[in-house]
Design a protein around this motif. Structure first.
Motif, PDB file in Angstrom:
ATOM      1  N   ASN A  41       0.860  25.041 -19.723  1.00 31.20           N
ATOM      2  CA  ASN A  41      -0.337  25.586 -20.099  1.00 31.20           C
ATOM      3  C   ASN A  41      -0.923  27.632 -19.898  1.00 31.20           C
ATOM      4  N   LYS A  73       2.992  28.011 -28.451  1.00 31.46           N
ATOM      5  CA  LYS A  73       3.297  27.453 -26.780  1.00 31.46           C
ATOM      6  C   LYS A  73       3.866  26.756 -27.153  1.00 31.46           C
ATOM      7  N   ASP A 121       4.648  20.399 -24.332  1.00 33.75           N
ATOM      8  CA  ASP A 121       4.726  21.663 -23.756  1.00 33.75           C
ATOM      9  C   ASP A 121       5.106  21.000 -22.605  1.00 33.75           C
TER      10      ASP A 121
HETATM   11 CA    CA Z   1      -0.739  20.857 -21.432  1.00 35.64          CA
END
Ligand code: CA
Ligand code: UD1
Length: 492
Positions: free
Chosen positions: A254, A42, A128
């Protein structure tokens, strides 16, 4: 001079070094990012033209030196480490990713190891969430110190808090009694719009001492860092929250949809920054400008332009629609006409490119030079004031100043195995539709007649003709037409 050193003396007096806490920043980046359905980690997905994690590290470096930054890596650790190794930060391996709380348990060892300074405060950032600003981090840190808290969390009010941890306050003040994750929240708690951003400051000794009290008794079976709020609360230690002014700053990535929203936000913010610096951008929401791009004042950027990577554009330029410029340097007062593509190249001041020029890597275009319609270049130098205006391929060539490259000129640089060089010296005139078979050199001031195939070097000031001599047959066409007419009359 005297004045500035006075100011400096004063400001360091007002904030003596000793009262500043020793701060470590921990960036959590070990997770897989299952919700993205991606084979890439990610934190290495690009937003604003560079990996999400690189943004978070760049922001952290505005708060503390790289040596005090600890990035927690785990999923695809080597790839993540490599991607941001040039930032100089420390890496901590969380081999099994057993939750955000576990990430901090692993970090504790690194924070306490070796000859490290003793940290007073540990700031935790989420790898993130790339829109966080240094000002906000500093605010959390200062509030934490002022409150003498064990844990301070940054919170935000979201219209749609779904998926985030909710902040359970203790009365009307800043104190918090718990953070409840979406899955564990009661219907009533789910209605709380104040969410935990995933950014925290901890008192280092309190964190080290209490973190082992975390448990995995939750729907994910993970150690939640968020449970530290409850742990401290039960230990009668102070947990406080501070709200962001801009809820947009804390958004995470996400899902792909969230990621694209962050990308759009970041690019609009970039445009706003350039507008503030005196750059005109028409329809900024149609332009894609990466975060490290620089543009000089009074440059005009038309709709649907992409400026990517480490591109630097000078002042007073005009970049017309549909041009895509990556990792390139563009001097002042350059005009880039519609649909020009440029990668890893440079252009001197006052040059004119396009429409529809394709500058491939290693093209160095000199001051005031012109590269025009459907001209492709690769690994060439085009000297000052030289022109290649129409339909050419110029590759592996060194072209001097004041050269004219006629329409349709081709450098034949490739023999099927190797690439060879073409040298064209100052003041050469290459007639249209010439093919220059490399390796070949055309001397200063020489002429190449149109449609020549040049296979041998041309000396200075010479005329080279490399084509069949024209022959003319007088009356041939008329005689043919008359013969055809007669033929037709006979058959009808
Ligand atoms: Ca997160
Ligand atoms: C977390 C918070 C939630 C908050 C939200 C804000 C927890 C339990 N929940 O949820 O309250 O509202 O962030 O965005 O912390 N990571 C590791 N090691 C691990 C697990 C995760 O380093 O073992 C990293 C991830 O790579 C990621 C960050 O920690 O960068 C946050 O993890 P993520 O799974 O995204 O947490 P959220 O579910 O978003």
């Amino acid at each position: 001079m005297a004045k500035s050193s006075q100011t400096r003396a004063k400001s360091s007096l007002s904030r003596p070094l000793r009262s500043r806490p020793a701060i470590a920043v921990v960036i959590m980046a070990a997770g897989k990012g299952t919700r993205l359905k991606s084979k890439h980690p990610k934190v290495l997905h690009d937003i604003g033209g560079k990996p999400i994690l690189a943004h978070v590290i760049a922001t952290a470096k505005k708060v503390v030196p790289a040596d005090d930054i600890f990035v927690i890596v785990g999923h695809e650790a080597e790839r993540v480490r490599k991607a941001v190794a040039d930032t100089g930060v420390n890496f901590v391996l969380q081999a099994d990713q057993r939750g955000t709380g576990h990430a901090l348990m692993v970090a504790r060892e690194a924070l306490l190891s070796g000859a490290r300074q003793k940290y007073d405060q540990v700031i935790v950032l989420s790898g993130d969430a790339p829109l966080i600003t240094a000002e906000t981090i500093q605010k959390v840190s200062d509030f934490h110190s002022a409150q003498k808290a064990s844990m301070t969390l940054l919170s935000a009010d979201l219209d749609n808090p779904y998926g985030y941890g909710r902040v359970i306050r203790k009365g009307k003040g800043a104190e918090v009694q718990a953070i409840v994750e979406e899955k564990s929240a009661t219907p009533r708690q789910r209605k709380i719009r104040e969410i935990n951003s995933g950014f925290y400051a901890f008192a280092a000794p309190a964190l080290y001492e209490h973190i082992d009290r975390l448990s995995t008794a939750n729907p994910h079976g993970e150690y939640y860092l968020t449970d530290m709020a409850g742990v401290f609360h039960r230990a009668r230690k102070k947990v406080v929250t501070i709200r962001t002014a801009d809820a947009g700053e804390v958004l995470g990535s996400n899902t792909r949809a969230e990621m694209m929203m962050l990308d759009a936000r970041m690019r609009l913010a970039k445009c706003r920054e350039l507008l503030d610096q005196g750059v005109t951008i028409f329809y900024p929401h149609t332009c894609v400008i990466d975060s490290d791009v620089e543009v000089g004042a009074d440059t005009v950027i038309e709709p649907f332009v992409q400026l990517l990577g480490k591109t630097k554009i000078g002042a007073d330029c005009r970049i017309r629609s549909y041009s895509v410029i990556g990792n390139s340097l563009v001097g002042d007062r350059v005009t880039v006409r519609h649909g020009t593509i440029m990668e890893d190249s440079s252009v001197g001041a006052d040059a004119v490119l396009g429409p529809y020029s394709h500058l491939r890597p290693g093209s160095e275009i000199g001051e005031g030079a012109h590269v025009g319609n459907f001209v492709e270049t690769k690994k060439i130098k085009l000297g000052r004031g030289s022109k290649a205006n129409h339909l050419s391929y110029l590759g592996d060539a060194e072209i001097g100043e004041g050269v004219n490259i006629g329409a349709g000129t081709i450098t034949c640089n490739y023999d099927g195995v190797n690439k060879h060089k073409t040298t064209i010296e100052d003041g050469v005139f290459v007639g249209s539709d010439s093919t220059l078979v490399a390796p070949v050199k055309i001397g200063r001031g020489a002429y190449v007649a149109a449609a020549s195939c040049i296979t041998e070097d041309v000396p200075e000031d010479a005329l080279a003709l490399g084509r069949a001599r024209q022959s003319v047959k007088e009356g041939w066409a008329r005689a043919k037409r008359e013969a055809q007419k007669k033929e037709k009359a006979k058959s009808s």
